[in-house]
Scaffold this motif. Structure first.
Motif: not given
Length: 579
Positions: A2, A28, A37
């Motif tokens: 991320k 997410r 994502y």
């Protein structure tokens, strides 16, 4: 991943000359059809630029540089950019999960020192279910912080110098007199009741015999007892305590006080040990008085001009440092308020050199943080080093109905009773399943249920299912090569991709949960990972004849098992191999 993708998106912002917002650009998605994502910042930028969000999203996507981990980018209405990880990245991450020298997702130590103070219940009674939630949260948080690279110490602040301990000593003494069949006065309304007081009285009689047999002074000489108004009961019991101390004398009173304190502390420690919670240090409030720390802290505030006198009391100018009002440090009768030792305690913690000190407190302490921070600032320390986490109340439900409890009356559910009824694993998992900022309804019936409706059973069952695969391999004489990495690209089934995507989110989940002080994020992740594994286990044959494919699928299962076991361990829950 991320954080990596967030930095990648910021490169596109820089190439366009746009200012990126400070918060993370990556989230997410709830549905796998919306990517692994997603970035939805275009929904906000559209208004700023006066352009449709979908057009802004497309412009941003067009300026994203190539990224080896991304297999596909999709721009979707009304302004989302969805990212799909490349299969090769999933395979590489699976190998990292299996080969990491540290547990997968953990960070090497070196982030700094943090002190977590939690539970810190007054030792005037057993730990109850409310304390249990703070214990589960505090211990899980400390474990989380260690996982993301902090050196953590756990501390319990023992309130062993206050009025509550004197009331406990009186309550035990009066029950002791009853047990010894000595003349005793009526038990005060503000005294502590419950079986634990009777147990302490019987223990006292067993070890001390008739040492404390004295006749209490006449109640006619004391303020009348009662429940209305409340201060009448308080005045009465304070007078009873003073009378007891006079009758017993300093030596016997101190011994009685220490007996009650010692026994309650032993019980609290045992209950916490049984709950899987440990503390590195038990810090005595009395030690702050004995060492002169309380006196010196108050004197420091006086020297800094942070105090004034009014109506005979010494006040701290807390309102000048962000508190809602000024606070009394020393009462007109010369006694310190609770605030004085609490401030001395926090000064002591800060001087020990921790990067952060975290207090885990009950929701009834909502006004505590501003006054302590005000005191820290007035003493010349940085108040931002103190974090206060408030734990909301927990309510037990049995048969869908609330279980009533009252600490003073002795009608409460002890933590030890809860653990005995539902087990340590269920208790700890249920306590951290929701955010500490939310009220918790603890369903006893659900916690005891041996079915997939029970969230802890559901997660543990996933771990046990993986373990069963190895037993089945052995029974059937099937080989498994744990070093076979060449087979990983064969993990192309949709359910395998789903499990891989969930699996590689573990490092970012640990980081997010640690930074947000949110163990519930880890608990929720484990449920999602377990769901992905159960779907895989039920939907894909794992012990196939094809050796290469079997190696790949068992390696994926093994990595899942390691993550489940590590996550459960952080939450203080076991990972059984059989269920």
């Amino acid at each position: 991943m991320k954080n990596t993708l967030d930095a990648w998106c910021r490169e596109a912002f820089a190439s366009l000359g746009w200012e990126a917002p400070p918060e993370s650009l990556i989230e997410r998605p709830r549905e796998s059809s919306h990517g692994d994502y997603s970035c939805h910042v275009s929904l906000r930028l559209g208004k700023r630029f006066g352009r449709p969000p979908l057009e802004v999203a497309q412009t941003l996507a067009d300026h994203l540089p190539a990224h080896p981990a991304i297999g596909r980018i999709e721009v979707a209405p009304p302004g989302f950019i969805n990212f799909y990880l490349d299969h090769s990245e999933l395979v590489r991450e699976l190998a990292r999960a299996l080969d990491a020298s540290l547990p997968y997702g953990h960070s090497a130590p070196g982030q700094g020192r943090i002190l977590v103070e939690f539970v810190s219940a007054n030792p005037n009674g057993p730990l109850h279910i409310g304390h249990g939630r703070g214990a589960a949260y505090g211990d899980s948080l400390a474990n989380l912080l260690e996982a993301v690279g902090y050196t953590v110490e756990r501390e319990y602040y023992v309130n062993d110098a206050g009025r509550q301990m004197s009331i406990l000593a009186l309550s035990v003494w009066l029950r002791y007199l009853e047990h010894r069949e000595c003349p005793a006065q009526a038990f005060p309304h503000a005294g502590y009741r419950g079986d634990y007081v009777l147990e302490l009285a019987r223990e006292l009689a067993a070890v001390a015999g008739d040492r404390y047999e004295e006749t209490e002074c006449s109640l006619q000489e004391l303020p009348p007892d009662g429940t209305e108004p409340e201060h009448a009961a308080d005045q009465h019991i304070d007078a009873r305590v003073a009378a007891m101390r006079k009758v017993l004398g300093p030596t016997r009173y101190a011994a009685l006080h220490d007996f009650a304190l010692g026994r309650m502390r032993e019980r609290i420690q045992k209950d916490l040990n049984d709950f899987g919670v440990r503390h590195d240090r038990w810090f005595s409030e009395q030690s702050l008085y004995d060492s002169g720390r309380v006196k010196e802290t108050v004197a420091s505030l006086e020297r800094c001009g942070e105090t004034y006198r009014s109506e005979g009391a010494l006040w701290f100018r807390a309102s000048a440092h962000g508190d809602e009002k000024d606070r009394v440090l020393v009462r007109a009768n010369g006694e310190y308020t609770y605030f004085s030792p609490d401030l001395a305690y926090h000064r002591d913690k800060l001087e020990r050199g921790y990067q952060r000190i975290i207090d885990v407190l009950g929701a009834d302490h909502h006004g505590y943080a501003p006054r302590i921070r005000a005191g820290i600032e007035a003493l010349g320390e940085d108040p931002s080093r103190l974090e206060v986490v408030l734990i909301q109340f927990a309510v037990l439900l049995r048969g869908g109905r609330k279980v009533q409890m009252s600490t003073r009356s002795g009608s409460f559910i002890a933590l030890s009773d809860l653990v005995a009824e539902v087990g340590r694993d269920a208790a700890r998992f249920f306590y951290v399943l929701r955010s500490e900022a939310q009220h918790l309804d603890f369903d006893l019936d659900l916690a005891k249920r041996q079915s997939q409706e029970n969230p802890v059973y559901y997660v543990q069952y996933a771990h046990a299912r993986v373990a069963s695969l190895w037993r089945e391999c052995e029974e059937r004489g099937l080989a498994y090569d744990p070093e076979d990495r060449q087979s990983f690209p064969r993990l192309v089934h949709p359910l395998e991709r789903t499990l891989l995507v969930h699996l590689i989110r573990y490092p970012e989940t640990l980081e997010q949960a640690g930074l947000a002080r949110a163990p519930h994020l880890l608990a929720q992740y484990l449920r999602e990972l377990a769901a992905a594994f159960h779907g895989y286990y039920n939907g894909v044959p794992l012990l196939v004849d094809d050796v290469s494919l079997r190696n790949a699928r068992l390696s994926l299962c093994h990595a899942t098992r390691r993550v489940l076991a590590d996550g459960l361990s952080i939450l203080g829950v076991s990972a059984p191999s059989r269920m």
